[in-house]
Design a protein around this motif. Structure first.
Motif, PDB file in Angstrom:
ATOM      1  N   ILE A   1     -18.037   7.023  15.675  1.00 24.27           N
ATOM      2  CA  ILE A   1     -16.287   5.104  15.008  1.00 24.27           C
ATOM      3  C   ILE A   1     -17.262   4.175  15.655  1.00 24.27           C
ATOM      4  O   ILE A   1     -16.675   3.220  15.332  1.00 24.27           O
ATOM      5  CB  ILE A   1     -15.241   6.545  14.613  1.00 24.27           C
ATOM      6  N   ALA A   2     -16.727   4.623  16.433  1.00 23.29           N
ATOM      7  CA  ALA A   2     -16.169   3.020  17.718  1.00 23.29           C
ATOM      8  C   ALA A   2     -17.967   2.365  17.685  1.00 23.29           C
ATOM      9  O   ALA A   2     -17.587   1.098  17.585  1.00 23.29           O
ATOM     10  CB  ALA A   2     -15.858   3.813  18.951  1.00 23.29           C
ATOM     11  N   PHE A   3     -18.398   3.188  18.363  1.00 22.39           N
ATOM     12  CA  PHE A   3     -20.047   2.209  18.358  1.00 22.39           C
ATOM     13  C   PHE A   3     -20.617   2.004  16.709  1.00 22.39           C
ATOM     14  O   PHE A   3     -20.970   0.909  16.900  1.00 22.39           O
ATOM     15  CB  PHE A   3     -20.839   3.815  18.525  1.00 22.39           C
ATOM     16  N   THR A   4     -19.906   2.704  15.728  1.00 17.90           N
ATOM     17  CA  THR A   4     -20.232   2.125  14.275  1.00 17.90           C
ATOM     18  C   THR A   4     -19.601   0.632  14.314  1.00 17.90           C
ATOM     19  O   THR A   4     -19.367  -0.184  13.388  1.00 17.90           O
ATOM     20  CB  THR A   4     -20.194   2.463  12.985  1.00 17.90           C
ATOM     21  N   LEU A   5     -17.762   0.772  14.445  1.00 20.50           N
ATOM     22  CA  LEU A   5     -17.154  -0.115  14.228  1.00 20.50           C
ATOM     23  C   LEU A   5     -17.592  -1.349  14.457  1.00 20.50           C
ATOM     24  O   LEU A   5     -17.265  -2.446  14.620  1.00 20.50           O
ATOM     25  CB  LEU A   5     -16.060   0.073  14.716  1.00 20.50           C
ATOM     26  N   GLY A   6     -18.524  -1.168  16.216  1.00 20.46           N
ATOM     27  CA  GLY A   6     -18.660  -1.771  17.259  1.00 20.46           C
ATOM     28  C   GLY A   6     -19.815  -3.441  16.528  1.00 20.46           C
ATOM     29  O   GLY A   6     -20.138  -4.341  16.672  1.00 20.46           O
ATOM     30  N   VAL A   7     -21.028  -2.238  16.206  1.00 19.92           N
ATOM     31  CA  VAL A   7     -22.616  -3.211  15.519  1.00 19.92           C
ATOM     32  C   VAL A   7     -21.893  -3.008  14.112  1.00 19.92           C
ATOM     33  O   VAL A   7     -23.283  -4.263  13.476  1.00 19.92           O
ATOM     34  CB  VAL A   7     -23.069  -1.933  15.764  1.00 19.92           C
ATOM     35  N   VAL A   8     -21.191  -2.789  13.437  1.00 18.46           N
ATOM     36  CA  VAL A   8     -21.157  -3.609  11.626  1.00 18.46           C
ATOM     37  C   VAL A   8     -20.498  -4.388  11.611  1.00 18.46           C
ATOM     38  O   VAL A   8     -18.952  -4.746  12.274  1.00 18.46           O
ATOM     39  CB  VAL A   8     -20.698  -2.352  10.711  1.00 18.46           C
ATOM     40  N   ASP A   9     -20.862  -5.718  10.947  1.00 13.17           N
ATOM     41  CA  ASP A   9     -20.388  -6.985  11.034  1.00 13.17           C
ATOM     42  C   ASP A   9     -19.226  -6.966   9.872  1.00 13.17           C
ATOM     43  O   ASP A   9     -19.425  -7.266   8.717  1.00 13.17           O
ATOM     44  CB  ASP A   9     -20.978  -7.960  10.707  1.00 13.17           C
ATOM     45  N   LEU A  10     -18.206  -6.118  10.018  1.00 13.12           N
ATOM     46  CA  LEU A  10     -17.003  -6.202   9.020  1.00 13.12           C
ATOM     47  C   LEU A  10     -16.308  -7.411   8.858  1.00 13.12           C
ATOM     48  O   LEU A  10     -15.561  -7.506   7.395  1.00 13.12           O
ATOM     49  CB  LEU A  10     -15.946  -5.117   9.342  1.00 13.12           C
TER      50      LEU A  10
ATOM     51  N   PRO B   1      -8.813   2.388  14.868  1.00  8.98           N
ATOM     52  CA  PRO B   1      -8.280   1.344  13.558  1.00  8.98           C
ATOM     53  C   PRO B   1      -9.838   2.343  12.226  1.00  8.98           C
ATOM     54  O   PRO B   1     -10.882   1.891  13.326  1.00  8.98           O
ATOM     55  CB  PRO B   1      -9.041   0.336  14.032  1.00  8.98           C
ATOM     56  N   LYS B   2      -8.833   2.153  11.108  1.00  7.50           N
ATOM     57  CA  LYS B   2      -9.625   2.319   9.815  1.00  7.50           C
ATOM     58  C   LYS B   2     -10.596   1.256   9.320  1.00  7.50           C
ATOM     59  O   LYS B   2      -9.871   0.972   7.962  1.00  7.50           O
ATOM     60  CB  LYS B   2      -8.346   2.965   9.205  1.00  7.50           C
ATOM     61  N   ALA B   3     -10.791   0.125   9.881  1.00 10.47           N
ATOM     62  CA  ALA B   3     -11.455  -0.969   9.304  1.00 10.47           C
ATOM     63  C   ALA B   3     -12.217  -0.744   8.718  1.00 10.47           C
ATOM     64  O   ALA B   3     -12.934  -1.111   7.398  1.00 10.47           O
ATOM     65  CB  ALA B   3     -12.067  -1.599  10.470  1.00 10.47           C
ATOM     66  N   ILE B   4     -13.453   0.691   9.045  1.00  9.96           N
ATOM     67  CA  ILE B   4     -14.715   0.630   7.677  1.00  9.96           C
ATOM     68  C   ILE B   4     -14.176   1.566   6.569  1.00  9.96           C
ATOM     69  O   ILE B   4     -14.844   1.181   5.878  1.00  9.96           O
ATOM     70  CB  ILE B   4     -15.209   2.637   8.658  1.00  9.96           C
TER      71      ILE B   4
ATOM     72  N   SER C   1     -12.484   8.972   2.762  1.00 10.49           N
ATOM     73  CA  SER C   1     -12.271   8.039   4.164  1.00 10.49           C
ATOM     74  C   SER C   1     -13.919   8.171   5.099  1.00 10.49           C
ATOM     75  O   SER C   1     -14.386   8.893   4.959  1.00 10.49           O
ATOM     76  CB  SER C   1     -11.336   8.833   5.398  1.00 10.49           C
ATOM     77  N   VAL C   2     -13.762   6.474   5.206  1.00  6.50           N
ATOM     78  CA  VAL C   2     -15.755   6.812   6.065  1.00  6.50           C
ATOM     79  C   VAL C   2     -16.031   6.867   7.050  1.00  6.50           C
ATOM     80  O   VAL C   2     -16.289   8.111   7.196  1.00  6.50           O
ATOM     81  CB  VAL C   2     -16.007   5.324   5.319  1.00  6.50           C
ATOM     82  N   SER C   3     -14.233   6.859   7.667  1.00  9.16           N
ATOM     83  CA  SER C   3     -14.376   7.131   9.693  1.00  9.16           C
ATOM     84  C   SER C   3     -15.112   8.865   9.909  1.00  9.16           C
ATOM     85  O   SER C   3     -15.080   9.357  10.129  1.00  9.16           O
ATOM     86  CB  SER C   3     -13.284   6.520   9.946  1.00  9.16           C
ATOM     87  N   ASP C   4     -13.755   9.169   8.163  1.00  8.37           N
ATOM     88  CA  ASP C   4     -13.310  10.610   8.842  1.00  8.37           C
ATOM     89  C   ASP C   4     -14.955  11.339   8.627  1.00  8.37           C
ATOM     90  O   ASP C   4     -15.724  12.435   9.225  1.00  8.37           O
ATOM     91  CB  ASP C   4     -12.502  11.083   8.071  1.00  8.37           C
ATOM     92  N   ALA C   5     -15.928  11.033   7.090  1.00  8.52           N
ATOM     93  CA  ALA C   5     -16.844  11.344   6.936  1.00  8.52           C
ATOM     94  C   ALA C   5     -17.763  11.291   7.816  1.00  8.52           C
ATOM     95  O   ALA C   5     -18.491  12.341   8.198  1.00  8.52           O
ATOM     96  CB  ALA C   5     -17.469  11.024   5.374  1.00  8.52           C
ATOM     97  N   ILE C   6     -17.507   9.966   8.673  1.00  8.46           N
ATOM     98  CA  ILE C   6     -18.761  10.013  10.142  1.00  8.46           C
ATOM     99  C   ILE C   6     -18.496  10.608  11.227  1.00  8.46           C
ATOM    100  O   ILE C   6     -19.104  11.186  11.712  1.00  8.46           O
ATOM    101  CB  ILE C   6     -19.257   8.412   9.934  1.00  8.46           C
ATOM    102  N   GLY C   7     -17.458  10.882  10.967  1.00  4.10           N
ATOM    103  CA  GLY C   7     -16.910  12.045  12.485  1.00  4.10           C
ATOM    104  C   GLY C   7     -17.050  12.458  12.115  1.00  4.10           C
ATOM    105  O   GLY C   7     -17.554  13.904  12.903  1.00  4.10           O
ATOM    106  N   SER C   8     -17.025  13.910  11.028  1.00  3.81           N
ATOM    107  CA  SER C   8     -16.607  15.180  10.699  1.00  3.81           C
ATOM    108  C   SER C   8     -18.377  14.887  10.645  1.00  3.81           C
ATOM    109  O   SER C   8     -19.153  16.798  11.362  1.00  3.81           O
ATOM    110  CB  SER C   8     -16.623  15.270   8.965  1.00  3.81           C
ATOM    111  N   LEU C   9     -19.681  14.310   9.950  1.00  3.51           N
ATOM    112  CA  LEU C   9     -21.111  14.487  10.641  1.00  3.51           C
ATOM    113  C   LEU C   9     -21.596  14.879  11.770  1.00  3.51           C
ATOM    114  O   LEU C   9     -21.666  15.391  11.967  1.00  3.51           O
ATOM    115  CB  LEU C   9     -21.247  13.424   9.280  1.00  3.51           C
ATOM    116  N   SER C  10     -21.298  13.952  12.584  1.00  5.33           N
ATOM    117  CA  SER C  10     -21.606  13.787  13.467  1.00  5.33           C
ATOM    118  C   SER C  10     -21.126  14.611  14.618  1.00  5.33           C
ATOM    119  O   SER C  10     -22.357  15.384  15.334  1.00  5.33           O
ATOM    120  CB  SER C  10     -20.929  12.703  14.682  1.00  5.33           C
TER     121      SER C  10
ATOM    122  N   THR D   1     -29.680   4.256  19.138  1.00  7.71           N
ATOM    123  CA  THR D   1     -28.594   4.170  19.737  1.00  7.71           C
ATOM    124  C   THR D   1     -28.152   5.538  19.862  1.00  7.71           C
ATOM    125  O   THR D   1     -27.755   6.659  20.789  1.00  7.71           O
ATOM    126  CB  THR D   1     -27.721   2.893  19.624  1.00  7.71           C
ATOM    127  N   LEU D   2     -27.549   5.881  18.095  1.00  7.12           N
ATOM    128  CA  LEU D   2     -26.900   6.731  17.882  1.00  7.12           C
ATOM    129  C   LEU D   2     -27.912   8.358  18.699  1.00  7.12           C
ATOM    130  O   LEU D   2     -27.013   9.288  18.802  1.00  7.12           O
ATOM    131  CB  LEU D   2     -27.332   6.754  16.182  1.00  7.12           C
TER     132      LEU D   2
END
Length: 308
Positions: A233-242, A283-286, A118-127, A198-199
């Motif tokens: 996660i929400a910020f990343t989801l917003g700026v990544v062109d999924l 959302p788990k789009a990432i 889970s990329v989102s879980d990994a990003i959240g955990s590291l953050s 921004t981060l």
């Protein structure tokens, strides 16, 4: 005789003094002495870390080291307190006294995100772990403590910015490598440097709020997801062109809310959908993007189909 009422600290007379204090506080944090009211320009406002005395520094250094930490040794190296403070701030911010404790070294953990289930879980955990690491080191608040006064010390400000950029460079490279390995791109207008800056600004803000409003920050946690982790996660989801459509963040928001024809979307919640207030995770789009890359399929089309 009727005794005179006790003076209050919230009456009209009290406001005279409180208003004067507010005026002085504002004057201390202006970017230039010229911006102060003329009547306040003669006041000696405190320099950065004015409370830090040379006597205290020498005493602590002498206690830590029996030799080589004399007053003479100090003054042979720094002609003024201001020169020493400049070096001390940079030395402390960069953990030169304890390099292994520097949270910036955790940049190496970024690449583990590319292989996470889970990329989102990994990003959240590291953050969240990075924020907690900073909170565990009191010096993390140093920049917040002196930052507003740096414009009064141009040389110190320049040195702080230079060393901050040096420390951020590996993170920028880490973000670029991670984005490439995930097979995604940033939305138009967003660069790795803009993303990273921004981060960093978000991290600084949460660092302060976590100290001042720790109860509210804790209460904002949903399940295992902290407010800061979800925000990243929400910020990343917003700026990544999924969806791979090349839309800016503003265009993506407008289309998502109004539809391609500009009309508001009228979408009924699915049966059993708890709605926004009942949502437990973002959302788990990432994560879907990462799965598409691992499967060797077209990430943009896979995610675009899911989001439509």
């Amino acid at each position: 005789m009727t005794p005179r009422p006790a003076a209050k600290n919230n009456d009209e007379s009290a406001r005279y003094f409180l208003d004067a204090a507010a005026q002085l506080i504002d004057a201390m944090f202006v970017t230039s002495a010229k911006d102060r009211p003329r009547a306040l320009r003669s006041i000696d406002f405190p320099a950065a870390l004015q409370w830090l005395t040379i006597d205290d520094v020498i005493e602590v250094a002498s206690h830590n080291r029996s030799q080589g930490a004399s007053r003479k040794a100090f003054h042979n190296r720094w002609e003024s307190k201001e020169a020493f403070i400049k070096d001390a701030i940079i030395h402390t911010m960069l953990y030169r006294d304890d390099p292994s404790a520097n949270p910036a070294l955790r940049v190496e953990e970024l690449q583990e995100t590319a292989h996470a289930t889970s990329v989102s879980d990994a990003i959240g955990s590291l953050s969240e772990s990075l924020l907690q690491s900073l909170l565990s080191h009191p010096r993390s608040f140093l920049l917040l403590h002196v930052g507003a006064l740096l414009d009064h010390h141009p040389d110190l400000r320049a040195a702080v910015v230079e060393d901050m950029m040096s420390a951020l460079t590996p993170w920028y490279q880490g973000y670029a490598d991670l984005i490439t390995r995930l097979g995604v791109t940033l939305r138009p207008g967003w660069t790795v440097e803009r993303f990273g800056l921004t981060l960093q600004a978000m991290l600084d803000g949460f660092l302060l709020r976590s100290r001042v409003q720790r109860e509210q920050i804790d209460e904002a946690q949903v399940g295992d997801a902290s407010l800061f982790a979800d925000a990243v996660i929400a910020f990343t989801l917003g700026v990544v062109d999924l969806e791979g459509a090349g839309r800016t963040v503003r265009q993506a928001l407008d289309i998502g809310v109004r539809g391609t024809d500009g009309a508001p979307r009228a979408q009924e919640p699915a049966p059993g959908d708890p709605g926004i207030r009942g949502a437990k995770t973002l959302p788990k789009a990432i994560d879907l993007q990462a799965e598409a890359v691992d499967a060797g399929s077209n990430p943009a089309s896979e995610i675009g189909t899911h989001l439509q």
